[in-house]
Design an enzyme around this catalytic site. Structure first.
Site, PDB file in Angstrom:
ATOM      1  N   HIS A   1       0.829  -1.209   0.000  1.00 60.53           N
ATOM      2  CA  HIS A   1       0.000   0.000   0.000  1.00 60.53           C
ATOM      3  C   HIS A   1       0.859   1.253   0.000  1.00 60.53           C
ATOM      4  CE1 HIS A   1      -3.586   2.383   0.329  1.00 60.53           C
ATOM      5  NE2 HIS A   1      -2.991   3.090   1.281  1.00 60.53           N
TER       6      HIS A   1
ATOM      7  N   ASN B   1      -1.944   9.525 -11.966  1.00 61.83           N
ATOM      8  CA  ASN B   1      -2.577  10.698 -11.376  1.00 61.83           C
ATOM      9  C   ASN B   1      -2.197  10.743  -9.898  1.00 61.83           C
ATOM     10  OD1 ASN B   1      -3.993  11.277 -13.804  1.00 61.83           O
ATOM     11  ND2 ASN B   1      -5.513   9.724 -13.276  1.00 61.83           N
TER      12      ASN B   1
ATOM     13  N   GLY C   1      -6.039  14.565 -10.044  1.00 56.89           N
ATOM     14  CA  GLY C   1      -7.223  13.785 -10.393  1.00 56.89           C
ATOM     15  C   GLY C   1      -7.207  12.358  -9.897  1.00 56.89           C
TER      16      GLY C   1
ATOM     17  N   HIS D   1      -4.245   4.470  -3.885  1.00 53.89           N
ATOM     18  CA  HIS D   1      -3.256   3.380  -3.903  1.00 53.89           C
ATOM     19  C   HIS D   1      -2.521   3.576  -5.227  1.00 53.89           C
ATOM     20  CE1 HIS D   1      -2.180  -1.079  -3.122  1.00 53.89           C
ATOM     21  NE2 HIS D   1      -1.543  -0.731  -4.234  1.00 53.89           N
TER      22      HIS D   1
ATOM     23  N   HIS E   1      -1.051   3.722  -8.656  1.00 54.12           N
ATOM     24  CA  HIS E   1      -1.340   2.874  -9.824  1.00 54.12           C
ATOM     25  C   HIS E   1      -0.952   3.592 -11.100  1.00 54.12           C
ATOM     26  CE1 HIS E   1      -4.962   5.204  -8.837  1.00 54.12           C
ATOM     27  NE2 HIS E   1      -5.195   5.253 -10.140  1.00 54.12           N
TER      28      HIS E   1
ATOM     29  N   HIS F   1      -1.912   3.764 -15.125  1.00 57.16           N
ATOM     30  CA  HIS F   1      -2.853   3.419 -16.187  1.00 57.16           C
ATOM     31  C   HIS F   1      -2.029   3.064 -17.426  1.00 57.16           C
ATOM     32  CE1 HIS F   1      -6.501   5.357 -14.282  1.00 57.16           C
ATOM     33  NE2 HIS F   1      -5.546   6.004 -13.630  1.00 57.16           N
TER      34      HIS F   1
END
Ligand code: DGP
Length: 114
Positions: A47, A87, A93, A98, A100, A102
């Site tokens: 996390h 982001n 945004g 957590h 990540h 895209h």
């Protein structure tokens, strides 16, 4: 791992997801609201709330995410390129706290922020 974090729960299998890749450090699954033919979320299996929280202790997870991105892109047939987006925080945004990435592709992407 965080008890209530959405992506920690997805990693633990408590919430179903369309998994595309997993190793010791990384979990990747299809975005529930895809913005392109391929839209995969690549997340560390620890996390880290956001990019701000990356440090010398946990940066191996970020490196492993990018190793995974290369493998996933190849498996998804993104040989002509793709975009990786992170982001961070409210102004960036970010909606799920957590870290990540895209992975977006499968089409000629038009809108560029930078
Ligand atoms: P961001 O806005 O950068 O924090 O991206 C969060 C992404 O997470 C957003 O594109 C939608 C996706 N998402 C939110 N909830 C779920 C879920 O329960 N399952 C899946 N697969 N994706 C989700």
């Amino acid at each position: 791992m965080d008890q209530n974090c959405l992506f920690c729960r997805i990693i633990r299998g408590e919430i179903p997801s369309a998994k595309v890749y997993e190793d010791e450090y990384v979990f990747a699954f299809r975005d529930i609201n895809p913005q392109a033919p391929v839209h995969i979320l690549v997340v560390p299996k620890t996390h880290i709330p956001c990019a701000d929280a990356v440090d010398a202790e946990n940066s191996v997870y970020v490196a492993k995410c990018f190793e995974a991105i290369a493998k996933i892109a190849e498996a998804e047939g993104l040989s002509n390129g793709y975009r990786v987006v992170n982001n961070c925080g409210e102004d960036g945004g970010q909606s799920v706290m957590h870290l990540h990435f895209h992975l977006i592709g499968g089409v000629k992407l038009s809108e560029k922020v930078v």
